[in-house]
Write a protein that holds these residues in place. Structure first.
Motif, mmCIF file in Angstrom:
data_model
loop_
_atom_site.group_PDB
_atom_site.id
_atom_site.type_symbol
_atom_site.label_atom_id
_atom_site.label_comp_id
_atom_site.label_asym_id
_atom_site.label_seq_id
_atom_site.Cartn_x
_atom_site.Cartn_y
_atom_site.Cartn_z
ATOM 1 N N SER A 72 18.574 81.209 -31.648
ATOM 2 C CA SER A 72 18.698 82.624 -31.805
ATOM 3 C C SER A 72 19.979 83.320 -31.024
ATOM 4 C CB SER A 72 17.569 83.259 -31.310
ATOM 5 O OG SER A 72 17.482 83.322 -29.891
ATOM 6 N N ASP A 73 20.361 82.866 -29.703
ATOM 7 C CA ASP A 73 21.520 83.559 -29.259
ATOM 8 C C ASP A 73 22.747 83.047 -29.908
ATOM 9 O OD1 ASP A 73 20.119 84.801 -27.338
ATOM 10 O OD2 ASP A 73 20.269 82.857 -25.813
ATOM 11 N N PHE A 74 22.967 81.803 -30.735
ATOM 12 C CA PHE A 74 23.977 81.347 -31.561
ATOM 13 C C PHE A 74 24.172 82.284 -32.779
ATOM 14 C CE2 PHE A 74 25.236 78.994 -35.162
ATOM 15 C CZ PHE A 74 26.571 78.509 -34.873
ATOM 16 N N LEU A 75 23.050 82.724 -33.331
ATOM 17 C CA LEU A 75 23.086 83.711 -34.536
ATOM 18 C C LEU A 75 23.611 85.161 -33.946
ATOM 19 C CD1 LEU A 75 19.872 82.518 -36.174
ATOM 20 C CD2 LEU A 75 22.000 82.031 -36.913
ATOM 21 N N VAL A 76 23.091 85.451 -32.695
ATOM 22 C CA VAL A 76 23.655 86.689 -32.289
ATOM 23 C C VAL A 76 25.023 86.689 -32.169
ATOM 24 C CG1 VAL A 76 23.706 88.077 -30.316
ATOM 25 C CG2 VAL A 76 21.663 87.369 -31.114
ATOM 26 N N GLY A 77 25.647 85.652 -31.801
ATOM 27 C CA GLY A 77 27.122 85.532 -31.488
ATOM 28 C C GLY A 77 28.002 85.418 -32.788
ATOM 29 N N LEU A 110 16.682 89.282 -34.422
ATOM 30 C CA LEU A 110 17.137 88.385 -33.398
ATOM 31 C C LEU A 110 16.532 88.811 -32.106
ATOM 32 C CD1 LEU A 110 20.635 87.267 -34.632
ATOM 33 C CD2 LEU A 110 18.347 86.251 -34.583
ATOM 34 N N THR A 111 16.340 90.361 -31.812
ATOM 35 C CA THR A 111 15.853 91.066 -30.820
ATOM 36 C C THR A 111 14.376 90.520 -30.482
ATOM 37 O OG1 THR A 111 17.439 92.749 -30.879
ATOM 38 C CG2 THR A 111 15.447 93.197 -29.619
ATOM 39 N N LEU A 259 16.086 90.966 -18.494
ATOM 40 C CA LEU A 259 15.234 92.230 -18.599
ATOM 41 C C LEU A 259 16.538 93.122 -18.326
ATOM 42 C CD1 LEU A 259 12.096 91.315 -16.564
ATOM 43 C CD2 LEU A 259 12.364 91.950 -18.925
ATOM 44 N N VAL A 260 17.411 92.749 -17.358
ATOM 45 C CA VAL A 260 18.428 93.649 -17.005
ATOM 46 C C VAL A 260 19.315 94.078 -18.424
ATOM 47 C CG1 VAL A 260 20.582 94.058 -15.725
ATOM 48 C CG2 VAL A 260 18.548 93.133 -14.470
ATOM 49 N N CYS A 261 19.604 93.085 -19.188
ATOM 50 C CA CYS A 261 20.229 93.302 -20.308
ATOM 51 C C CYS A 261 19.642 94.021 -21.402
ATOM 52 C CB CYS A 261 20.718 91.906 -20.794
ATOM 53 S SG CYS A 261 22.149 90.953 -19.954
ATOM 54 N N LEU A 262 18.261 93.668 -21.519
ATOM 55 C CA LEU A 262 17.532 94.551 -22.654
ATOM 56 C C LEU A 262 16.962 95.776 -22.291
ATOM 57 C CD1 LEU A 262 17.993 91.493 -24.326
ATOM 58 C CD2 LEU A 262 15.854 91.986 -25.073
ATOM 59 N N ALA A 289 22.988 94.581 -24.199
ATOM 60 C CA ALA A 289 21.557 93.654 -24.676
ATOM 61 C C ALA A 289 21.973 92.269 -25.233
ATOM 62 C CB ALA A 289 20.916 94.553 -25.779
ATOM 63 N N TYR A 290 23.070 92.212 -25.692
ATOM 64 C CA TYR A 290 23.579 91.048 -26.482
ATOM 65 C C TYR A 290 24.331 90.170 -25.665
ATOM 66 C CZ TYR A 290 20.690 92.148 -30.719
ATOM 67 O OH TYR A 290 19.619 92.686 -31.466
ATOM 68 N N LEU A 291 24.741 90.605 -24.607
ATOM 69 C CA LEU A 291 25.567 89.704 -23.466
ATOM 70 C C LEU A 291 24.693 88.773 -23.024
ATOM 71 C CD1 LEU A 291 28.101 92.266 -21.725
ATOM 72 C CD2 LEU A 291 28.516 90.402 -23.263
ATOM 73 N N ASN A 292 23.352 89.162 -23.176
ATOM 74 C CA ASN A 292 22.480 88.071 -22.388
ATOM 75 C C ASN A 292 22.693 86.654 -23.310
ATOM 76 O OD1 ASN A 292 19.821 87.386 -20.976
ATOM 77 N ND2 ASN A 292 19.010 87.076 -23.050
ATOM 78 N N SER A 293 22.832 86.660 -24.476
ATOM 79 C CA SER A 293 23.100 85.579 -25.200
ATOM 80 C C SER A 293 24.333 84.929 -24.861
ATOM 81 C CB SER A 293 23.464 86.058 -26.846
ATOM 82 O OG SER A 293 21.994 86.655 -27.454
#
Length: 331
Positions: A72-77, A110-111, A259-262, A289-293
């Protein structure tokens, strides 16, 4: 999801993309940094995916959940970060209405997927620590894969239904250069509960219990270690105690960063009806939010020796050797 109400005719009549306010050098630097973030996100999560897929020693139930999170993080990127970063740097949406709707659908999917990935990892760790015997005999890799598959399907169906009943596919009217849509008040509350309040409550409660159980185990091992025992047995207990402490530490870091990111994204979503929407602030919150990925693979690289060993084997092409899948990466 952000709740925005527009008077479309007035906005579109007076809307125009703002002119670039930075120098060419800064503009180029922003694109270089953004490209580096996207590359780190894609490559870092791809390394996790290859590692778990290739090395048989990593084919465990827990790692199937890690694989789902990395995917899921790969798809975010690959799908979300590039258009959102360009949108932020250009201060204007350049990809058209249809692609905007697709991006918001992907973002919602993705979220929710990432949040439920972390929630399932919390459930997995809680079961493993609270009842190790039952976990070993009931939770198999096939069972976890089935759960992960069902989770992906449910998240996709939920987000398609959410967008449909919210009227996104039929009622959206956007000005050129904008990428926002109105959200029904009822569905905004439902989405907040389903994609944030419920899974985050599960995450916080179960990880709190994980820390308590880990502390209890460490205390019990320390008390046993104080008694007269063979040196080898004491060494085994010390290693076990250190392992549990390290596991609790890594879990705490992963959840805290998550949690900090989202959290700002969902707070901003809730306050979208109450306060005036600031477009620039919203885009920054979305990127955060997506820097978490991007951060997740860095955490794995810092705290998991097996991941560093896998990276070395992958970048040196040793995974193409005969029987490389049987290499011991956990030693």
């Amino acid at each position: 999801m952000n709740l925005t109400e527009f008077n479309q005719s007035d906005r579109c009549e007076h809307f125009s993309c703002p002119e670039r306010s930075v120098s060419p050098a800064v503009y180029i630097l922003l694109y270089v940094c953004s490209s580096a973030v996207v590359l780190l996100t894609v490559c870092g999560n791809l390394l996790i995916i290859i590692s778990v897929f290739h090395f048989k020693q990593l084919h465990t139930p827990t790692n199937m959940l890690v694989l789902s999170l990395a995917l899921s993080d790969f798809l975010v990127g690959t799908l979300v970060m590039p258009p959102v970063l360009i949108w932020t740097m250009e201060s204007c949406w350049m990809f058209g209405t249809e692609f905007c709707m697709c991006v918001w659908l992907i973002i919602g999917f993705l979220t929710s997927l990432s949040i439920y990935n972390v929630a399932l990892i919390a459930v997995d760790r809680h079961l493993a620590l609270s009842n190790p015997f039952l976990y070993t005999h009931t939770i198999s890799r096939r069972t976890v894969c089935t759960v992960v598959y069902c989770k992906w399907c449910l998240c996709l169906v939920y987000n398609l239904a959410f967008q449909y009943f919210n009227g996104t596919f039929t009622g959206i009217v956007m000005c050129p250069g904008e990428c926002f849509y109105s959200m029904n008040e009822v569905w905004s509350v439902i989405d907040l509960v389903v994609t944030f309040i419920f899974p985050c409550s599960v995450i916080i409660i179960l990880y709190a219990r994980v820390f308590l159980i880990a502390k209890k185990h460490a205390t019990a091992i320390r008390q046993l270690n104080n008694h007269t025992r063979p040196k080898t047995q004491k060494m085994t207990m010390n290693l076990s105690m250190k392992s549990e402490r390290k596991a609790a530490k890594v879990l705490g870091i992963l959840v805290s960063v998550f949690l900090v990111c989202l959290l700002p994204y969902f707070i901003y979503s809730v306050l979208g009806d109450v306060v005036e929407l600031q477009l620039e602030t919203f885009r920054k919150v979305l990127i955060m939010a997506y820097l978490n990925s991007t951060i997740n693979p860095v955490i794995y690289a810092l705290f998991y020796p097996w991941f560093r060993k896998c990276i070395k084997l992958i970048i040196t092409w040793q995974i193409f050797q005969t029987d490389s899948a049987l290499i011991n990466v956990l030693s």
